[in-house]
Design a protein around this motif. Structure first.
Motif, PDB file in Angstrom:
ATOM      1  N   GLY A  10     -34.693 -14.948 -11.579  1.00  0.00           N
ATOM      2  CA  GLY A  10     -33.536 -15.734 -11.982  1.00  0.00           C
ATOM      3  C   GLY A  10     -32.274 -14.936 -12.247  1.00  0.00           C
ATOM      4  N   LEU A  11     -32.062 -13.854 -11.524  1.00  0.00           N
ATOM      5  CA  LEU A  11     -30.884 -13.012 -11.753  1.00  0.00           C
ATOM      6  C   LEU A  11     -29.666 -13.657 -11.107  1.00  0.00           C
ATOM      7  N   GLU A  12     -28.611 -13.871 -11.896  1.00  0.00           N
ATOM      8  CA  GLU A  12     -27.415 -14.553 -11.421  1.00  0.00           C
ATOM      9  C   GLU A  12     -26.234 -13.592 -11.325  1.00  0.00           C
ATOM     10  N   ASN A  13     -25.279 -13.929 -10.487  1.00  0.00           N
ATOM     11  CA  ASN A  13     -24.016 -13.197 -10.375  1.00  0.00           C
ATOM     12  C   ASN A  13     -23.176 -13.489 -11.624  1.00  0.00           C
ATOM     13  N   PRO A  14     -22.663 -12.494 -12.361  1.00  0.00           N
ATOM     14  CA  PRO A  14     -22.699 -11.043 -12.137  1.00  0.00           C
ATOM     15  C   PRO A  14     -23.603 -10.323 -13.143  1.00  0.00           C
ATOM     16  N   ASP A  15     -24.837 -10.795 -13.309  1.00  0.00           N
ATOM     17  CA  ASP A  15     -25.740 -10.223 -14.301  1.00  0.00           C
ATOM     18  C   ASP A  15     -26.472  -9.006 -13.749  1.00  0.00           C
ATOM     19  N   GLU A  16     -27.148  -8.309 -14.652  1.00  0.00           N
ATOM     20  CA  GLU A  16     -27.971  -7.166 -14.275  1.00  0.00           C
ATOM     21  C   GLU A  16     -29.305  -7.252 -14.996  1.00  0.00           C
ATOM     22  N   ALA A  17     -30.315  -6.611 -14.424  1.00  0.00           N
ATOM     23  CA  ALA A  17     -31.630  -6.525 -15.051  1.00  0.00           C
ATOM     24  C   ALA A  17     -32.116  -5.091 -14.949  1.00  0.00           C
ATOM     25  N   LEU A  18     -32.802  -4.622 -16.003  1.00  0.00           N
ATOM     26  CA  LEU A  18     -33.250  -3.238 -16.077  1.00  0.00           C
ATOM     27  C   LEU A  18     -34.759  -3.188 -16.271  1.00  0.00           C
ATOM     28  N   LEU A  19     -35.387  -2.234 -15.593  1.00  0.00           N
ATOM     29  CA  LEU A  19     -36.812  -1.974 -15.742  1.00  0.00           C
ATOM     30  C   LEU A  19     -37.024  -0.480 -15.865  1.00  0.00           C
ATOM     31  N   ASP A  20     -37.829  -0.036 -16.832  1.00  0.00           N
ATOM     32  CA  ASP A  20     -38.278   1.349 -16.891  1.00  0.00           C
ATOM     33  C   ASP A  20     -39.640   1.412 -16.212  1.00  0.00           C
ATOM     34  N   LEU A  21     -39.749   2.269 -15.176  1.00  0.00           N
ATOM     35  CA  LEU A  21     -40.923   2.297 -14.320  1.00  0.00           C
ATOM     36  C   LEU A  21     -41.450   3.714 -14.169  1.00  0.00           C
ATOM     37  N   PRO A  22     -42.752   3.874 -13.883  1.00  0.00           N
ATOM     38  CA  PRO A  22     -43.264   5.203 -13.548  1.00  0.00           C
ATOM     39  C   PRO A  22     -42.565   5.742 -12.312  1.00  0.00           C
ATOM     40  N   ALA A  23     -42.314   7.040 -12.295  1.00  0.00           N
ATOM     41  CA  ALA A  23     -41.666   7.653 -11.139  1.00  0.00           C
ATOM     42  C   ALA A  23     -42.509   7.420  -9.889  1.00  0.00           C
ATOM     43  N   GLY A  24     -41.836   7.148  -8.790  1.00  0.00           N
ATOM     44  CA  GLY A  24     -42.527   6.880  -7.536  1.00  0.00           C
ATOM     45  C   GLY A  24     -41.664   6.043  -6.629  1.00  0.00           C
ATOM     46  N   THR A  25     -42.251   5.510  -5.573  1.00  0.00           N
ATOM     47  CA  THR A  25     -41.529   4.699  -4.598  1.00  0.00           C
ATOM     48  C   THR A  25     -41.926   3.239  -4.750  1.00  0.00           C
ATOM     49  N   VAL A  26     -40.927   2.380  -4.858  1.00  0.00           N
ATOM     50  CA  VAL A  26     -41.156   0.943  -4.992  1.00  0.00           C
ATOM     51  C   VAL A  26     -40.636   0.254  -3.732  1.00  0.00           C
ATOM     52  N   SER A  27     -41.469  -0.580  -3.111  1.00  0.00           N
ATOM     53  CA  SER A  27     -41.030  -1.390  -1.986  1.00  0.00           C
ATOM     54  C   SER A  27     -40.469  -2.687  -2.546  1.00  0.00           C
ATOM     55  N   ALA A  28     -39.137  -2.820  -2.486  1.00  0.00           N
ATOM     56  CA  ALA A  28     -38.474  -3.940  -3.142  1.00  0.00           C
ATOM     57  C   ALA A  28     -37.767  -4.826  -2.130  1.00  0.00           C
ATOM     58  N   SER A  29     -37.679  -6.110  -2.456  1.00  0.00           N
ATOM     59  CA  SER A  29     -36.931  -7.056  -1.642  1.00  0.00           C
ATOM     60  C   SER A  29     -36.289  -8.082  -2.554  1.00  0.00           C
ATOM     61  N   VAL A  30     -35.312  -8.786  -2.011  1.00  0.00           N
ATOM     62  CA  VAL A  30     -34.579  -9.798  -2.769  1.00  0.00           C
ATOM     63  C   VAL A  30     -34.798 -11.141  -2.091  1.00  0.00           C
ATOM     64  N   ALA A  31     -35.158 -12.154  -2.909  1.00  0.00           N
ATOM     65  CA  ALA A  31     -35.393 -13.503  -2.391  1.00  0.00           C
ATOM     66  C   ALA A  31     -34.668 -14.503  -3.275  1.00  0.00           C
ATOM     67  N   ALA A  32     -34.397 -15.697  -2.721  1.00  0.00           N
ATOM     68  CA  ALA A  32     -33.838 -16.763  -3.539  1.00  0.00           C
ATOM     69  C   ALA A  32     -34.795 -17.048  -4.692  1.00  0.00           C
ATOM     70  N   ALA A  33     -34.237 -17.362  -5.866  1.00  0.00           N
ATOM     71  CA  ALA A  33     -35.053 -17.581  -7.052  1.00  0.00           C
ATOM     72  C   ALA A  33     -36.139 -18.619  -6.774  1.00  0.00           C
ATOM     73  N   GLY A  34     -37.363 -18.271  -7.164  1.00  0.00           N
ATOM     74  CA  GLY A  34     -38.487 -19.178  -6.995  1.00  0.00           C
ATOM     75  C   GLY A  34     -39.152 -19.131  -5.647  1.00  0.00           C
ATOM     76  N   THR A  35     -38.668 -18.217  -4.752  1.00  0.00           N
ATOM     77  CA  THR A  35     -39.259 -18.090  -3.417  1.00  0.00           C
ATOM     78  C   THR A  35     -39.718 -16.653  -3.202  1.00  0.00           C
ATOM     79  N   THR A  36     -40.405 -16.433  -2.096  1.00  0.00           N
ATOM     80  CA  THR A  36     -40.888 -15.081  -1.779  1.00  0.00           C
ATOM     81  C   THR A  36     -40.420 -14.609  -0.401  1.00  0.00           C
ATOM     82  N   GLU A  37     -39.603 -15.413   0.284  1.00  0.00           N
ATOM     83  CA  GLU A  37     -39.087 -15.012   1.600  1.00  0.00           C
ATOM     84  C   GLU A  37     -37.852 -14.148   1.407  1.00  0.00           C
ATOM     85  N   PRO A  38     -37.903 -12.865   1.796  1.00  0.00           N
ATOM     86  CA  PRO A  38     -36.762 -11.974   1.518  1.00  0.00           C
ATOM     87  C   PRO A  38     -35.498 -12.390   2.258  1.00  0.00           C
ATOM     88  N   VAL A  39     -34.368 -12.302   1.559  1.00  0.00           N
ATOM     89  CA  VAL A  39     -33.067 -12.386   2.216  1.00  0.00           C
ATOM     90  C   VAL A  39     -32.485 -10.989   2.372  1.00  0.00           C
TER      91      VAL A  39
END
Length: 298
Positions: free
Chosen positions: A164-193
């Motif tokens: 549910g991230l909206e313009n112009p908001d930001e979200a932060l995550l602290d994660l273990p070091a490594g490579t994350v395969s990330a994609s962006v989709a419309a809220a509530g869906t899983t098809e990447p835009v």
């Protein structure tokens, strides 16, 4: 893994192309508390528009192109009047964004983004970059939605990790070091835009990913910025930038080159020095129009 979402409400003036919203979010690291300077980067996130950037009436970035980032720049804390005009404008009297007073506090680390709001109108947002310490073996992922698009979810391994991230908001995550395969989709869906794309989470580094452009105009793109030193008190904050434009195929990402604009540093430094000199003589801060061969349009 804890998501922190920061919601923002830019101040918008008249509903015209010249309207500009700026808001500040986040908190500076205590490592910067004693600094007398601020650190600023600038991202151009308005697609298909080459612009000029003016600071205190002086041309400081000529022909700034979409997806480019200038900085990081160390600047005296203070307030700067910034206007963005069409490329090759003679002066800043007819801006497409601004003018706006951009206030930088001592010790702050900022990124100013010229972008589109959710409805597609030009605007700008000033983010304060989070330099708070991360745990050993961890890095920080910051995702900023500055695109003309509805709310989005960020997926990692096909599962939503930011929702549910909206313009112009930001979200932060602290994660273990490594490579994350990330994609962006419309809220509530899983098809990447946008994506998927591999995002490197480095130990002690804040990796900032910007989704910018327009969904309707098929100009969605990603830009990245990195700020290291989150495990210690750095004397400066090195940063790098890269852009990734959306291809016709959602799963394809194309790297583009980001530019460090030395002209911006020169223009801001001259403007700050001029105002300081004026204040010393008059007891107040007044804007000047310094002459600088490196920034003056011929």
């Amino acid at each position: 893994m804890k998501q922190t979402t920061r919601r923002r409400a830019p101040l918008v003036g008249a509903a015209t192309i010249a309207a500009l919203g700026l808001a500040v979010t986040g908190s500076a690291s205590s490592a910067w508390a004693d600094s007398h300077d601020a650190t600023l980067s600038v991202l151009h996130g308005v697609p298909d528009t080459t612009v000029d950037v003016w600071v205190d009436g002086e041309l400081t970035v000529d022909d700034f192109e979409p997806g480019d980032m200038a900085g990081p720049l160390e600047l005296p804390a203070g307030t700067y009047s910034v206007a963005i005009t069409a490329a090759d404008a003679e002066d800043a009297s007819d801006p497409v964004i601004g003018p706006v007073d951009l206030t930088l506090d001592a010790g702050g680390n900022y990124t100013a983004v010229a972008h589109l709001d959710a409805g597609g109108a030009p605007t700008a947002t000033l983010f304060m970059n989070d330099l708070s310490e991360t745990a050993a073996g961890e890095g920080r992922l910051t995702v900023r939605h500055v695109a003309a698009a509805p709310a989005v979810d960020v997926l990692a391994g096909g599962e939503p990790v930011i929702t549910g991230l909206e313009n112009p908001d930001e979200a932060l995550l602290d994660l273990p070091a490594g490579t994350v395969s990330a994609s962006v989709a419309a809220a509530g869906t899983t098809e990447p835009v946008l994506g998927p794309a591999d995002v490197e989470i480095a130990d002690g580094v804040n990796t900032i990913v910007y989704a910018w452009g327009s969904l309707d105009d098929d100009t969605l793109a990603l830009a990245t910025q990195t700020i290291d030193g989150l495990h210690s008190a750095p004397g400066g904050v090195p940063a790098g930038t890269s852009g990734m434009a959306a291809d016709a195929t959602p799963n394809a990402m194309v790297s583009t080159v980001a530019v460090v604009a030395g002209l911006l540093l020169a223009g801001l430094a001259v403007a700050a020095a001029t105002r300081k000199l004026a204040g010393a003589h008059r007891g107040s801060v007044r804007e000047q129009a310094p002459t600088s061969p490196s920034t003056r349009r011929r």
